[in-house]
Structures are given as structure tokens and as C-alpha cells.
Design a protein around this motif. Structure first.
Motif, PDB file in Angstrom:
ATOM      1  N   ARG A 101       1.205  -1.715   0.095  1.00 50.49           N
ATOM      2  CA  ARG A 101       0.004  -0.117   0.196  1.00 50.49           C
ATOM      3  C   ARG A 101       1.303   1.237  -0.138  1.00 50.49           C
ATOM      4  O   ARG A 101       0.125   2.422  -0.807  1.00 50.49           O
ATOM      5  N   GLY A 102       1.906   1.233   0.646  1.00 50.83           N
ATOM      6  CA  GLY A 102       2.658   2.492   0.498  1.00 50.83           C
ATOM      7  C   GLY A 102       3.288   2.740  -0.839  1.00 50.83           C
ATOM      8  O   GLY A 102       3.657   3.886  -0.959  1.00 50.83           O
ATOM      9  N   LEU A 103       3.577   1.497  -0.606  1.00 50.65           N
ATOM     10  CA  LEU A 103       4.733   1.518  -2.911  1.00 50.65           C
ATOM     11  C   LEU A 103       3.989   2.668  -3.203  1.00 50.65           C
ATOM     12  O   LEU A 103       4.195   2.944  -4.236  1.00 50.65           O
ATOM     13  N   GLY A 104       2.608   2.084  -3.266  1.00 45.29           N
ATOM     14  CA  GLY A 104       1.859   2.306  -4.788  1.00 45.29           C
ATOM     15  C   GLY A 104       1.402   3.702  -4.259  1.00 45.29           C
ATOM     16  O   GLY A 104       1.249   4.593  -5.381  1.00 45.29           O
ATOM     17  N   GLU A 105       1.123   4.612  -2.835  1.00 50.34           N
ATOM     18  CA  GLU A 105       0.717   5.926  -2.199  1.00 50.34           C
ATOM     19  C   GLU A 105       2.173   6.603  -2.771  1.00 50.34           C
ATOM     20  O   GLU A 105       2.360   7.867  -3.935  1.00 50.34           O
ATOM     21  N   ARG A 106       3.477   5.924  -2.290  1.00 49.22           N
ATOM     22  CA  ARG A 106       4.627   6.905  -3.229  1.00 49.22           C
ATOM     23  C   ARG A 106       5.105   6.693  -4.550  1.00 49.22           C
ATOM     24  O   ARG A 106       5.326   8.284  -4.843  1.00 49.22           O
ATOM     25  N   LEU A 107       4.491   5.432  -5.100  1.00 49.49           N
ATOM     26  CA  LEU A 107       4.470   6.157  -7.048  1.00 49.49           C
ATOM     27  C   LEU A 107       3.700   6.605  -7.313  1.00 49.49           C
ATOM     28  O   LEU A 107       3.970   7.712  -8.749  1.00 49.49           O
ATOM     29  N   ALA A 108       2.039   6.594  -6.459  1.00 42.41           N
ATOM     30  CA  ALA A 108       1.705   7.911  -7.440  1.00 42.41           C
ATOM     31  C   ALA A 108       1.925   9.391  -7.520  1.00 42.41           C
ATOM     32  O   ALA A 108       1.931   9.754  -7.655  1.00 42.41           O
ATOM     33  N   ALA A 109       2.410   9.264  -5.945  1.00 44.35           N
ATOM     34  CA  ALA A 109       3.409  10.675  -6.601  1.00 44.35           C
ATOM     35  C   ALA A 109       4.026  11.217  -6.932  1.00 44.35           C
ATOM     36  O   ALA A 109       4.432  12.263  -7.120  1.00 44.35           O
ATOM     37  N   GLU A 110       4.632  10.551  -7.317  1.00 43.11           N
ATOM     38  CA  GLU A 110       6.168  10.631  -8.446  1.00 43.11           C
ATOM     39  C   GLU A 110       5.134  10.542  -9.981  1.00 43.11           C
ATOM     40  O   GLU A 110       6.235  10.654 -11.037  1.00 43.11           O
ATOM     41  N   GLY A 111       4.391  10.077 -10.059  1.00 42.14           N
ATOM     42  CA  GLY A 111       3.114   9.892 -11.786  1.00 42.14           C
ATOM     43  C   GLY A 111       3.415   8.393 -11.514  1.00 42.14           C
ATOM     44  O   GLY A 111       3.305   8.225 -13.418  1.00 42.14           O
ATOM     45  N   LEU A 112       3.805   6.999 -11.386  1.00 39.64           N
ATOM     46  CA  LEU A 112       3.741   6.322 -12.028  1.00 39.64           C
ATOM     47  C   LEU A 112       2.745   5.333 -11.505  1.00 39.64           C
ATOM     48  O   LEU A 112       2.251   5.866 -10.181  1.00 39.64           O
TER      49      LEU A 112
END
Length: 314
Positions: free
Chosen positions: A110-121
Motif C-alpha cells: 500500500r505504501g509503495l502504491g501511494e509513493r509511486l502515485a506521488a511520483e506520477g507512476l
């Protein structure tokens, strides 16, 4: 399975060219996708190039890929591949997709998904099951979660990698949760198969006969049927290592603590795998968990044919 057109398919990177990663990278390559493999091991890179693929040593060198598949060992490696000094984040173009296939804690997914979304990925939380042979044949089972756009972008890759794709939810963490259920059962079944075989041997039963009877009886399981032949052949060449289940059952334990959910049977299996690792068998096939019982009760395990011919010890 039909080949995928290179003109319409995304450029794909595969990080981790171990048994599963190499198999999936070859499956993608053989089905017509443009694939670049990435691994720190020169021999792994060379093996993929020898099969016609491209390879790089660093995830950062996959910047031109539109989809990157992570088939690394654990959550720490996932973190380094994505956010480390030579990681993908900051190199991939906005809108690129990460298909995260390693077994990690649902909370980490879940954390990875949120962090990647914040980077536009985008990210697809997509743990896999099936082993190296099914990886190469493109017949894996994928337990995936992510939004519709991520599934659409991943479709050509999933078509080449998997026989079955379970769409389990629209956000990261669901796929990893399902994989954790699978790993709990797989680890318990392997440890139980080893204990059952050890008990049979200790009671004086012929190991081959135990296998024959149980695989035709209600006590059978897929893991018993798959792993006990390794014991019967005395061959502990790692197809899936003891260390994998030390890691995965620890994730089960960690997740249970986060949820205040007891997992006593999984905890018992974890102790057996931990004992096997402590005894020096961590890098052997997970069926080597039976050697814990050999140490405790002195049972004689079947030997590999070449060991028996040489008169070596089990």
C-alpha cells in the motif's frame, strides 16, 4: 499463446533475473515483446543476452521502459530498486507502470502504491505463484490489484506471463494480502509434509510407500505431492529455498501482529523453517526442513543416487 506485436506492445524491463525472473523475462521475449533484463549478477545478465534479450546492471538504465516488472527477492530489494541511489523513481517517464511481483507485506505494498502515485507512476500489486517452469512457459498465476488504467497498460505483459490473472481490487495491498494467504498455506503444508514423512520413517515405514499411499489418500496436498519427491531423491537443489519461507512466514507473523490476529499454525511452521536455516540449510530446497527432524530424532533420510554410490553420508 499468440505472439504480441512489437509495434503495439510496451517496452518492458524485468528487474531480477533469478529463477522466476529469468523465466518471465524469457516468456516475454519469446512472445515478441521488447524486453530488457536487469540484475546485479553478470552471469544472469549474460544468460539472458545469450537467449536473445538485452540486459543492464542498474534499474536506472531502464528509463526508456514503459512497464517494469519487479521479480526480486524481498521488500528491501523492492525499496532499493524503486527508491535507491540507482532506482527507477526519477528515471521513468510519468505514466510508466511498475508491476510489483515480489512477496511483501500488504502494508508495504500500500505504501509503495501511494509513493509511486506521488511520483506520477502507476503500480500494479501483482504477486505471482507457479515456480520457474511455469514462469518460462508463461503459465503463472497472478494475484493482482490496481486501478483499471494500470490493468489496461499491463495487459500485454500479463498475457505473456500468466495463464490466470485474478483482478482482486482497485488499490495496492489486496494482491499482496491474497499472496500472504497462499504463502501461509504453502509454508504450513511443506512443514507438515516434512513432519509426516519424518514420522513415517521414524515408525519404520518405507518412504516411497508412504508417498504412494498418501498421494492416493485424503491426507494428500499439492505441496506433499510436489516436495516429498525431493526428499525421496535426496536432492535438495533449491527450486524454492528454506530462506524464502523464513521470509514469507515472518511476513505472515508481522501482518498478524499488525491486525492483532493470531496465526499459531503458521508460527509453528516458521519455527521449523527458522530451525532449518539455523542448522545451515537456508539455501537448500524448502523440503530440507525435514532435516530438522533428522537432527532431532536421528532418522535416516534417503540419499541422492550419486551419494549412495559413493558411500557418502546423508
Amino acid at each position: 499463446m499468440s505472439q504480441t506485436s512489437k509495434r503495439t506492445a510496451p517496452r518492458v524491463g524485468v528487474v531480477g533475473l533469478g529463477a522466476m525472473g529469468m523465466g518471465s523475462a524469457l516468456a516475454l521475449h519469446e512472445r515478441g515483446l521488447t524486453v530488457t533484463g536487469c540484475d546485479v549478477s553478470p552471469s544472469a545478465r549474460e544468460a539472458f543476452v545469450a537467449k536473445g534479450g538485452n540486459s543492464v546492471a542498474s534499474p536506472a538504465e531502464l528509463a526508456d521502459c514503459e512497464v517494469v516488472v519487479l521479480l526480486v527477492v524481498n521488500g528491501e530489494q523492492v525499496e532499493q530498486v524503486l527508491f535507491g541511489e540507482h532506482g527507477l523513481v526519477g528515471k521513468l517517464a510519468a505514466g510508466s507502470l511498475v508491476i510489483q511481483c515480489a512477496t511483501v507485506a500488504p502494508s508495504q505494498a500500500r505504501g509503495l502504491g501511494e509513493r509511486l502515485a506521488a511520483e506520477g507512476l502507476a503500480m500494479l500489486d501483482a504477486p505471482v505463484s507457479g515456480g520457474a517452469a511455469k514462469a518460462h512457459s508463461g503459465d503463472l498465476s497472478v494475484m493482482a490489484s490496481g486501478d483499471a488504467a494500470a490493468f489496461d497498460k499491463a495487459q500485454p505483459v500479463l498475457d505473456a506471463m500468466a495463464a490466470t490473472v485474478y483482478r482482486l481490487g482497485d488499490s495496492a495491498g489486496v494482491g499482496s494480502s491474497m499472496k500472504l494467504v497462499n504463502q501461509l498455506l504453502a509454508g504450513v503444508h511443506i512443514a507438515t509434509a516434512a513432519e509426516a514423512m519424518a514420522l513415517g520413517i521414524r515408525m519404520g515405514l518405507d518412504p516411497d510407500t508412504v508417498y504412494e499411499v498418501i498421494t492416493h489418500s485424503a491426507g494428500n496436498s499439492w505441496m506433499f505431492e510436489n516436495r516429498v519427491p525431493h526428499i525421496l531423491e535426496g536432492d535438495y537443489t533449491p527450486l524454492s529455498a528454506v530462506d524464502i519461507f523464513v521470509k514469507d512466514l515472518n511476513i505472515v507473523h508481522q501482518t498478524g501482529r499488525e491486525l492483532a490476529m493470531p496465526t499459531p499454525v503458521a508460527a509453528s511452521a516458521l519455527q521449523q523453517f527458522t530451525a532449518a536455516k539455523g542448522a545451515g540449510f537456508g539455501r537448500e530446497d524448502d523440503a530440507a526442513v525435514i532435516k530438522v527432524y533428522q537432527r532431532l530424532s536421528g532418522i535416516a533420510l534417503p540419499e541422492a543416487a550419486n551419494d549412495a554410490d559413493a558411500g557418502g553420508d546423508a
